[in-house]
Design a protein around this motif. Sequence first.
Motif, PDB file in Angstrom:
ATOM      1  N   ILE A  59       0.838  -1.204   0.000  1.00 18.27           N
ATOM      2  CA  ILE A  59       0.000   0.000   0.000  1.00 18.27           C
ATOM      3  C   ILE A  59       0.872   1.254   0.000  1.00 18.27           C
ATOM      4  O   ILE A  59       0.615   2.202  -0.752  1.00 18.27           O
ATOM      5  N   PHE A  60       1.915   1.265   0.816  1.00 17.06           N
ATOM      6  CA  PHE A  60       2.816   2.421   0.851  1.00 17.06           C
ATOM      7  C   PHE A  60       3.472   2.638  -0.509  1.00 17.06           C
ATOM      8  O   PHE A  60       3.563   3.773  -0.990  1.00 17.06           O
ATOM      9  N   LEU A  61       3.917   1.564  -1.142  1.00 15.68           N
ATOM     10  CA  LEU A  61       4.543   1.694  -2.458  1.00 15.68           C
ATOM     11  C   LEU A  61       3.556   2.211  -3.496  1.00 15.68           C
ATOM     12  O   LEU A  61       3.928   3.015  -4.356  1.00 15.68           O
ATOM     13  N   CYS A  62       2.310   1.779  -3.429  1.00 16.47           N
ATOM     14  CA  CYS A  62       1.293   2.281  -4.365  1.00 16.47           C
ATOM     15  C   CYS A  62       1.056   3.772  -4.158  1.00 16.47           C
ATOM     16  O   CYS A  62       0.908   4.522  -5.139  1.00 16.47           O
ATOM     17  N   ILE A  63       1.026   4.217  -2.905  1.00 17.87           N
ATOM     18  CA  ILE A  63       0.836   5.643  -2.624  1.00 17.87           C
ATOM     19  C   ILE A  63       2.010   6.455  -3.150  1.00 17.87           C
ATOM     20  O   ILE A  63       1.832   7.488  -3.805  1.00 17.87           O
ATOM     21  N   MET A  65       4.100   5.595  -5.509  1.00 13.81           N
ATOM     22  CA  MET A  65       4.090   5.503  -6.959  1.00 13.81           C
ATOM     23  C   MET A  65       3.064   6.473  -7.553  1.00 13.81           C
ATOM     24  O   MET A  65       3.353   7.175  -8.535  1.00 13.81           O
ATOM     25  N   ALA A  66       1.880   6.549  -6.959  1.00 11.34           N
ATOM     26  CA  ALA A  66       0.859   7.478  -7.452  1.00 11.34           C
ATOM     27  C   ALA A  66       1.318   8.924  -7.310  1.00 11.34           C
ATOM     28  O   ALA A  66       1.097   9.755  -8.196  1.00 11.34           O
ATOM     29  N   TYR A  67       1.975   9.239  -6.203  1.00 14.67           N
ATOM     30  CA  TYR A  67       2.500  10.592  -5.981  1.00 14.67           C
ATOM     31  C   TYR A  67       3.539  10.949  -7.051  1.00 14.67           C
ATOM     32  O   TYR A  67       3.497  12.028  -7.642  1.00 14.67           O
ATOM     33  N   ILE A  68       4.459  10.041  -7.309  1.00 15.30           N
ATOM     34  CA  ILE A  68       5.512  10.309  -8.294  1.00 15.30           C
ATOM     35  C   ILE A  68       4.914  10.435  -9.696  1.00 15.30           C
ATOM     36  O   ILE A  68       5.315  11.310 -10.469  1.00 15.30           O
ATOM     37  N   ILE A  69       3.945   9.585 -10.019  1.00  8.40           N
ATOM     38  CA  ILE A  69       3.289   9.692 -11.327  1.00  8.40           C
ATOM     39  C   ILE A  69       2.575  11.040 -11.441  1.00  8.40           C
ATOM     40  O   ILE A  69       2.631  11.693 -12.482  1.00  8.40           O
ATOM     41  N   VAL A  71       3.283  13.929  -9.834  1.00  5.99           N
ATOM     42  CA  VAL A  71       4.281  14.996  -9.968  1.00  5.99           C
ATOM     43  C   VAL A  71       4.885  14.973 -11.369  1.00  5.99           C
ATOM     44  O   VAL A  71       5.081  16.026 -11.998  1.00  5.99           O
ATOM     45  N   ASP A  72       5.157  13.800 -11.899  1.00  9.33           N
ATOM     46  CA  ASP A  72       5.710  13.685 -13.243  1.00  9.33           C
ATOM     47  C   ASP A  72       4.729  14.240 -14.274  1.00  9.33           C
ATOM     48  O   ASP A  72       5.129  14.947 -15.201  1.00  9.33           O
ATOM     49  N   GLU A  73       3.460  13.934 -14.112  1.00 11.51           N
ATOM     50  CA  GLU A  73       2.443  14.432 -15.042  1.00 11.51           C
ATOM     51  C   GLU A  73       2.347  15.954 -14.987  1.00 11.51           C
ATOM     52  O   GLU A  73       2.239  16.616 -16.029  1.00 11.51           O
ATOM     53  N   VAL A  74       2.400  16.520 -13.776  1.00 13.94           N
ATOM     54  CA  VAL A  74       2.348  17.981 -13.636  1.00 13.94           C
ATOM     55  C   VAL A  74       3.555  18.616 -14.324  1.00 13.94           C
ATOM     56  O   VAL A  74       3.405  19.590 -15.083  1.00 13.94           O
ATOM     57  N   PHE A  75       4.743  18.099 -14.092  1.00 15.55           N
ATOM     58  CA  PHE A  75       5.933  18.665 -14.726  1.00 15.55           C
ATOM     59  C   PHE A  75       5.903  18.476 -16.243  1.00 15.55           C
ATOM     60  O   PHE A  75       6.324  19.350 -16.992  1.00 15.55           O
ATOM     61  N   LYS A  76       5.389  17.340 -16.699  1.00 16.41           N
ATOM     62  CA  LYS A  76       5.306  17.099 -18.135  1.00 16.41           C
ATOM     63  C   LYS A  76       4.390  18.136 -18.795  1.00 16.41           C
ATOM     64  O   LYS A  76       4.736  18.720 -19.829  1.00 16.41           O
ATOM     65  N   ARG A  77       3.240  18.391 -18.177  1.00 19.18           N
ATOM     66  CA  ARG A  77       2.318  19.378 -18.744  1.00 19.18           C
ATOM     67  C   ARG A  77       2.890  20.789 -18.652  1.00 19.18           C
ATOM     68  O   ARG A  77       2.704  21.600 -19.561  1.00 19.18           O
ATOM     69  N   LEU A  78       3.581  21.089 -17.550  1.00 18.59           N
ATOM     70  CA  LEU A  78       4.178  22.410 -17.382  1.00 18.59           C
ATOM     71  C   LEU A  78       5.265  22.656 -18.440  1.00 18.59           C
ATOM     72  O   LEU A  78       5.284  23.713 -19.084  1.00 18.59           O
TER      73      LEU A  78
END
Length: 85
Positions: A59-63, A65-69, A71-78
């Motif tokens: 569960i911790f790894l999924c959380i 992983m979702a956080y990193i995905i 943040v990556d999506e926000v930076f990609k769009r920015l």
Amino acid sequence: MSTSSTATDSGAGSDAQGPKKGNIFARFFLYVRQVIDEMRKVVWPTRNELVQYTIVVVIFLCIVMAYIIGVDEVFKRLVSWLFSE
């Protein structure tokens, strides 16, 4: 401060180096025996504890992983927005 304490100190230094080392096989078997002795002292988790710990880690790894995905999506769009012009 006398010379006898200096002689005692130098003698203690040679004793502090430890016992003489045996051949490589004796040291290896001593190491294995010490590892086995330490492994007997280990308190192993029960099956239920192991399952609970595994679930918590997954569960911790999924959380994370979702956080990193996210943040990556926000930076990609920015970056896409900044350099699209």
